[in-house]
Design a protein around this motif. Structure first.
Motif, mmCIF file in Angstrom:
data_model
loop_
_atom_site.group_PDB
_atom_site.id
_atom_site.type_symbol
_atom_site.label_atom_id
_atom_site.label_comp_id
_atom_site.label_asym_id
_atom_site.label_seq_id
_atom_site.Cartn_x
_atom_site.Cartn_y
_atom_site.Cartn_z
ATOM 1 N N SER A 73 -1.143 6.275 -3.176
ATOM 2 C CA SER A 73 -0.871 4.862 -3.400
ATOM 3 C C SER A 73 0.095 4.721 -4.562
ATOM 4 O O SER A 73 0.225 5.633 -5.383
ATOM 5 N N GLN A 83 5.498 2.372 9.350
ATOM 6 C CA GLN A 83 4.990 1.351 8.443
ATOM 7 C C GLN A 83 3.852 0.621 9.141
ATOM 8 O O GLN A 83 3.991 0.243 10.314
ATOM 9 N N LYS A 106 1.091 -2.619 8.610
ATOM 10 C CA LYS A 106 0.553 -3.748 7.861
ATOM 11 C C LYS A 106 -0.864 -4.036 8.354
ATOM 12 O O LYS A 106 -1.207 -3.678 9.491
ATOM 13 N N PRO A 107 -1.697 -4.647 7.520
ATOM 14 C CA PRO A 107 -3.105 -4.860 7.884
ATOM 15 C C PRO A 107 -3.263 -5.574 9.220
ATOM 16 O O PRO A 107 -2.607 -6.587 9.482
ATOM 17 N N ALA A 134 3.061 -2.374 2.284
ATOM 18 C CA ALA A 134 2.347 -1.936 3.479
ATOM 19 C C ALA A 134 1.894 -0.499 3.238
ATOM 20 O O ALA A 134 2.057 0.035 2.144
ATOM 21 N N THR A 135 1.336 0.117 4.280
ATOM 22 C CA THR A 135 0.983 1.529 4.225
ATOM 23 C C THR A 135 1.971 2.302 5.083
ATOM 24 O O THR A 135 2.322 1.858 6.185
ATOM 25 N N TYR A 162 3.082 6.050 6.844
ATOM 26 C CA TYR A 162 2.565 7.316 7.368
ATOM 27 C C TYR A 162 3.720 8.197 7.846
ATOM 28 O O TYR A 162 4.653 7.705 8.487
ATOM 29 N N GLY A 216 -1.382 8.783 4.620
ATOM 30 C CA GLY A 216 -0.881 7.448 4.313
ATOM 31 C C GLY A 216 -0.578 7.253 2.839
ATOM 32 O O GLY A 216 -1.199 7.868 1.965
ATOM 33 N N THR A 217 0.380 6.390 2.577
ATOM 34 C CA THR A 217 0.713 5.963 1.217
ATOM 35 C C THR A 217 0.682 4.446 1.201
ATOM 36 O O THR A 217 1.454 3.801 1.920
ATOM 37 N N LYS A 218 -0.217 3.890 0.406
ATOM 38 C CA LYS A 218 -0.347 2.436 0.328
ATOM 39 C C LYS A 218 0.528 1.912 -0.794
ATOM 40 O O LYS A 218 0.362 2.295 -1.961
ATOM 41 N N GLU A 244 1.658 -1.145 -3.032
ATOM 42 C CA GLU A 244 1.145 -2.426 -3.502
ATOM 43 C C GLU A 244 2.103 -3.059 -4.487
ATOM 44 O O GLU A 244 2.894 -2.377 -5.138
#
Lengths: 120, 107
Positions: B10, B37, B39-40, B84-85, B87, B101-103, B105
């Motif tokens: 992150s 990419q 998104k939730p 976003a996250t 991958y 994954g890399t979040k 923020e």
């Protein structure tokens, strides 16, 4: 433009079989040399490739799930399906169907995903 | 199986920042490396394929590089919609595998 849509019966009880279908629209499942994949994602976690099927029915599975997974194709219906047997709570996840671009060998078309909960 | 390791898991950044995410494969995968990419509540979206090719419709601030075992995704100037996250994923062989994954923020 090809679109994918997952569908399934909803919650599944432990030890039962999870069954999902992915319907392909905007193109034929038999066109090109695509391998159609299933990918899942537990809540808050990463992506796990489950396996894939070609339009001729050839399959490849993730060894971690291979003993429980069957992926099949129904070309007249333009669909492919996932069956995962003997499910446990660890199989609770969002399940996606996806298609890789032949040239890119990357998943360029995804379904919206369907949440499957394994619970008694 | 080929293990894909992303770093950092992150990070916090500001609009306008330049940032880089790295992905390492446990064996040589040539350039069979893709970036997504997510998104939730949404499916992943393909950004980069074959390590450095920009997917159609993806803004040019996204770029990828690398070959063999080490790869990077760079965003040249972060925009609000980029939080976003991310991958990475190898398409060298099966089973296809993803990084954890890399979040990203907002700082």
């Amino acid at each position: 433009q090809v679109q994918l849509q997952e569908s399934g019966p909803g919650p599944v009880k432990p030890s039962q079989t999870l069954s999902l279908t992915c319907t392909v629209s905007g193109g034929s499942i038999s066109s090109g040399s695509h391998y159609w994949s299933w990918i899942r994602q537990p809540a808050g976690k990463g992506l796990e490739w489950i396996g894939r099927v070609s339009s001729s029915g050839s399959t490849n599975y993730n060894p971690s799930l291979k003993s429980r997974v069957t992926i099949s194709v129904d070309t007249p219906k333009n669909q492919f399906s996932l069956k995962l047997s003997s499910v446990t709570a660890a199989d609770t996840a969002v399940y996606y169907c996806a298609r890789p671009s032949i040239v890119a060998r990357a998943f360029d078309v995804w379904g919206q995903g369907t949440m499957v909960t394994v619970s008694s | 199986d080929i293990q894909m390791t992303q770093s950092p898991p992150s990070l916090s950044a500001s609009v306008g920042d330049r940032l880089t995410i790295t992905c390492r494969a446990s064996q040589n995968i040539n350039n069979y490396l893709n970036w997504y990419q997510q998104k939730p509540g949404k499916a992943p979206k393909l950004l980069i394929y074959a390590a450095s090719s920009l997917q159609s419709g993806v803004p040019s601030r996204f770029s990828g590089s690398g070959s063999g075992t080490d790869f990077t995704l760079t965003i040249s100037s972060l925009q609000p919609e980029d939080f976003a996250t991310y991958y990475c994923q190898q398409s060298y062989n099966t089973p296809r595998t993803f990084g954890q994954g890399t979040k990203l923020e907002i700082k």
